[in-house]
Design a protein around this motif. Structure first.
Motif, PDB file in Angstrom:
ATOM      1  N   PHE A   7       0.821  -1.211   0.000  1.00  0.00           N
ATOM      2  CA  PHE A   7       0.000   0.000   0.000  1.00  0.00           C
ATOM      3  C   PHE A   7       0.856   1.262   0.000  1.00  0.00           C
ATOM      4  O   PHE A   7       0.621   2.186  -0.778  1.00  0.00           O
ATOM      5  CB  PHE A   7      -0.954  -0.005   1.205  1.00  0.00           C
ATOM      6  N   ILE A   8       1.855   1.313   0.876  1.00  0.00           N
ATOM      7  CA  ILE A   8       2.726   2.489   0.969  1.00  0.00           C
ATOM      8  C   ILE A   8       3.492   2.698  -0.330  1.00  0.00           C
ATOM      9  O   ILE A   8       3.586   3.815  -0.841  1.00  0.00           O
ATOM     10  CB  ILE A   8       3.687   2.373   2.173  1.00  0.00           C
ATOM     11  N   VAL A   9       4.044   1.619  -0.889  1.00  0.00           N
ATOM     12  CA  VAL A   9       4.798   1.734  -2.142  1.00  0.00           C
ATOM     13  C   VAL A   9       3.880   2.210  -3.265  1.00  0.00           C
ATOM     14  O   VAL A   9       4.260   3.092  -4.044  1.00  0.00           O
ATOM     15  CB  VAL A   9       5.495   0.407  -2.504  1.00  0.00           C
ATOM     16  N   PHE A  10       2.671   1.661  -3.365  1.00  0.00           N
ATOM     17  CA  PHE A  10       1.720   2.097  -4.385  1.00  0.00           C
ATOM     18  C   PHE A  10       1.481   3.596  -4.258  1.00  0.00           C
ATOM     19  O   PHE A  10       1.504   4.330  -5.253  1.00  0.00           O
ATOM     20  CB  PHE A  10       0.404   1.327  -4.247  1.00  0.00           C
ATOM     21  N   PHE A  11       1.274   4.077  -3.045  1.00  0.00           N
ATOM     22  CA  PHE A  11       1.013   5.498  -2.781  1.00  0.00           C
ATOM     23  C   PHE A  11       2.233   6.353  -3.143  1.00  0.00           C
ATOM     24  O   PHE A  11       2.102   7.382  -3.805  1.00  0.00           O
ATOM     25  CB  PHE A  11       0.627   5.678  -1.305  1.00  0.00           C
ATOM     26  N   GLU A  14       3.046   7.345  -6.897  1.00  0.00           N
ATOM     27  CA  GLU A  14       2.428   8.509  -7.547  1.00  0.00           C
ATOM     28  C   GLU A  14       3.386   9.693  -7.548  1.00  0.00           C
ATOM     29  O   GLU A  14       3.553  10.366  -8.562  1.00  0.00           O
ATOM     30  CB  GLU A  14       1.105   8.872  -6.872  1.00  0.00           C
ATOM     31  N   GLY A  15       4.031   9.951  -6.416  1.00  0.00           N
ATOM     32  CA  GLY A  15       5.012  11.039  -6.358  1.00  0.00           C
ATOM     33  C   GLY A  15       6.217  10.763  -7.238  1.00  0.00           C
ATOM     34  O   GLY A  15       6.709  11.653  -7.942  1.00  0.00           O
ATOM     35  N   HIS A  21       8.241  11.423 -14.663  1.00  0.00           N
ATOM     36  CA  HIS A  21       7.602  11.916 -15.886  1.00  0.00           C
ATOM     37  C   HIS A  21       8.139  13.302 -16.252  1.00  0.00           C
ATOM     38  O   HIS A  21       8.490  13.554 -17.404  1.00  0.00           O
ATOM     39  CB  HIS A  21       6.095  11.946 -15.692  1.00  0.00           C
ATOM     40  N   LYS A  22       8.211  14.180 -15.271  1.00  0.00           N
ATOM     41  CA  LYS A  22       8.637  15.548 -15.564  1.00  0.00           C
ATOM     42  C   LYS A  22      10.125  15.646 -15.885  1.00  0.00           C
ATOM     43  O   LYS A  22      10.515  16.320 -16.836  1.00  0.00           O
ATOM     44  CB  LYS A  22       8.302  16.472 -14.395  1.00  0.00           C
ATOM     45  N   GLY A 134       1.388  14.030 -13.118  1.00  0.00           N
ATOM     46  CA  GLY A 134       0.986  12.903 -12.290  1.00  0.00           C
ATOM     47  C   GLY A 134       0.075  11.951 -13.027  1.00  0.00           C
ATOM     48  O   GLY A 134      -0.153  12.075 -14.232  1.00  0.00           O
ATOM     49  N   PHE A 135      -0.497  11.038 -12.283  1.00  0.00           N
ATOM     50  CA  PHE A 135      -1.310   9.997 -12.896  1.00  0.00           C
ATOM     51  C   PHE A 135      -2.659   9.877 -12.201  1.00  0.00           C
ATOM     52  O   PHE A 135      -3.679  10.223 -12.748  1.00  0.00           O
ATOM     53  CB  PHE A 135      -0.521   8.689 -12.869  1.00  0.00           C
TER      54      PHE A 135
END
Length: 152
Positions: A7-11, A14-15, A21-22, A134-135
């Motif tokens: 859960f923590i890794v999934f969250f 996003e960051g 991406h940028k 972001g996604f």
């Protein structure tokens, strides 16, 4: 404990996705990402699709190493990365870019906000001056656009 790590890794992904991406996809590796913005590749696959392999490799290695050590934390970190990658594939490639026609006519405000933010990102066809990197986390202005419309 494994579920919590996933859960923590999934969250956290996003960051990391925003930063990658940028600064990497729109920076150092723009040569791979460019065809995703300018649609210069006319085939089914883009050079941008190599990012699937680039990002899947550490997840696979982590899951393998963790499995070899009685499914320790490395396995669950790899699982979190993999689940985020699957979510990315389904939302970005299938829902947003409609590589498979799915939820094309949704009225869900959250999904519409994701789609709109991504469209804003793609209005920039060059390396710089982009937005919405972001996604799953969408700027509030896009949520307001669709949630306020549904409240009338």
């Amino acid at each position: 404990m494994g579920f919590l790590i996933v859960f923590i890794v999934f969250f956290v992904m996003e960051g990391l996705t925003w930063v990658i991406h940028k600064y990497i996809m729109h920076g150092l590796l723009w040569s791979l990402h460019r065809d995703h913005h300018d649609h210069s590749n006319k085939g089914n696959l883009e050079r941008n699709d190599y990012f699937f392999v680039i990002f899947a490799t550490p997840a696979i290695v982590l899951m393998y190493l963790g499995a070899m050590q009685d499914y320790n934390y490395l396995f669950y970190i790899g699982m979190g990365i993999s689940l985020y990658g699957m979510a990315y594939f389904f939302v970005h490639d299938i829902f947003i870019h409609q590589r498979i026609s799915f939820l094309k006519n949704t009225k869900n405000p959250y999904l519409l906000a994701i789609r709109r933010a991504h469209k804003q990102h793609h209005k920039h066809t060059q390396k710089h001056d982009g937005e919405c990197y972001g996604f799953l986390w969408v700027p509030v202005k896009y949520f307001r656009m669709y949630f306020n419309k549904n409240q009338k």
